[in-house]
Scaffold this motif. Structure first.
Motif, PDB file in Angstrom:
ATOM      1  N   THR A  98       0.821  -1.205   0.000  1.00 48.69           N
ATOM      2  CA  THR A  98       0.000   0.000   0.000  1.00 48.69           C
ATOM      3  C   THR A  98       0.857   1.257   0.000  1.00 48.69           C
ATOM      4  O   THR A  98       0.528   2.245  -0.669  1.00 48.69           O
ATOM      5  CB  THR A  98      -0.939  -0.004   1.221  1.00 48.69           C
ATOM      6  N   GLU A 252      -7.392  -0.909  -4.566  1.00 54.08           N
ATOM      7  CA  GLU A 252      -6.792  -2.238  -4.448  1.00 54.08           C
ATOM      8  C   GLU A 252      -7.803  -3.326  -4.765  1.00 54.08           C
ATOM      9  O   GLU A 252      -7.459  -4.359  -5.350  1.00 54.08           O
ATOM     10  CB  GLU A 252      -6.228  -2.426  -3.041  1.00 54.08           C
ATOM     11  N   GLY A 259      -2.746  -5.404  -0.852  1.00 56.05           N
ATOM     12  CA  GLY A 259      -2.285  -4.465   0.155  1.00 56.05           C
ATOM     13  C   GLY A 259      -3.196  -4.427   1.356  1.00 56.05           C
ATOM     14  O   GLY A 259      -3.913  -5.386   1.661  1.00 56.05           O
TER      15      GLY A 259
END
Length: 308
Positions: A98, A252, A259
């Motif tokens: 992330t 995501e 992440g």
């Protein structure tokens, strides 16, 4: 400066405690029993349920659960999942992905957003300025999940430049498209904010003085104009880093990036309170630290600002 930093660090303590308490209460006040949910549709053994509730401390009063959590947190223990895996291990695998995605988005946001804003600000009232404002307004009006699917359709399905979903979350190249989608909303705000401050500072007295001295245009724009115009932009970027990490949850999911968003999504589905609170606690720390850094950067950008 040292006293200011120390005072700000002390102010972070009640903010951190209050925020984590609120998050803890909200997560643990959700309806349903997370332990009983581990059996799904099957009948659960009351003895096993009671044993697991005692093992995870869920049979204690809420205030005692929070105190135990904070005591473990200051020891570096974020708790364990219902599967017995430490939450810290889950976060140590998800957060680097992330953070990498956030840095890609932040780079795109800074480079393109400031460039568009300066270009529009220097051409205020002209067709370029109108075009940039119209473009940013369109971007702001489109939800992130819609923009993500449009980007997949155009760049992956139609043009074939990238894969529709990320196959390797550690590959920066595969994170470019989700990073671009993640950055678009913030990019629009940065461009509009930069445009406004540049157009306003162009009419300031110090700008007329710099031009009267015959300074090169590059120095006037790069040193005098841009430096003073970036103060509100830096404020926005500092808080936006945390917002990008939080907004990465949706991005995501669209691009299958492994992440924090992926971990948080599964934790919400399984009512993994320790994982949810642990991830949000890290987000809170990131916000607090970034706000302090932004305040310190003011003195770097504007010599008139001094912290006593």
């Amino acid at each position: 400066m040292g006293r200011y930093v120390a005072r700000r660090l002390l102010q972070m303590i009640p903010v951190f405690i209050g925020t984590t308490l609120l998050i803890f209460l909200m997560v643990h006040s959700l309806p349903g029993d997370p332990v009983r949910a581990m059996w799904g549709d099957k009948a659960a053994d009351p003895a096993q349920v009671a044993q697991l509730r005692h093992e995870f401390g869920l049979d204690l009063p809420m205030w005692q659960q929070y105190l135990n959590y904070m005591a473990d947190l200051f020891k570096g223990d974020f708790g364990t999942t219902f599967g017995g895996r430490p939450v810290l291990d889950e976060m140590s695998m998800a957060f680097p992905v992330t953070v990498r995605l956030t840095l890609v988005a932040l780079t795109i946001e800074i480079v393109l957003g400031i460039a568009l804003g300066v270009w529009a600000g220097l051409k205020a009232g002209r067709a370029v300025d109108t075009g940039v404002l119209a473009f940013t307004l369109i971007v702001i009006s489109i939800p992130v999940f819609v923009l993500g699917y449009l980007a997949q359709t155009l760049f992956a399905d139609t043009l074939g430049w990238v894969t529709p979903s990320v196959q390797d979350s550690m590959d920066i190249g595969q994170l470019m498209l989700p990073g671009f989608v993640l950055a678009m909303l913030s990019l629009a705000y940065v461009a509009r904010l930069t445009r406004t401050t540049v157009a306003e500072n162009r009419r300031a007295d110090y700008m007329r003085t710099a031009m009267a001295k015959g300074l090169p245009r590059g120095r006037i724009v790069g040193v005098h104009l841009l430096r003073n115009s970036l103060i509100p932009v830096i404020t926005f970027l500092g808080s936006d880093i945390g917002a990008l990490m939080g907004g990465a949850v949706v991005t995501e999911g669209i691009f299958n990036v492994q992440g924090v968003g992926n971990v948080l999504f599964h934790a919400l589905g399984q009512r993994e309170g320790s994982t949810i609170v642990g991830i949000v606690t890290v987000f809170v720390l990131i916000f607090l630290v970034l706000n302090l850094i932004v305040d310190l950067l003011y003195a770097v950008l504007d010599p008139r600002i001094r912290y006593a």
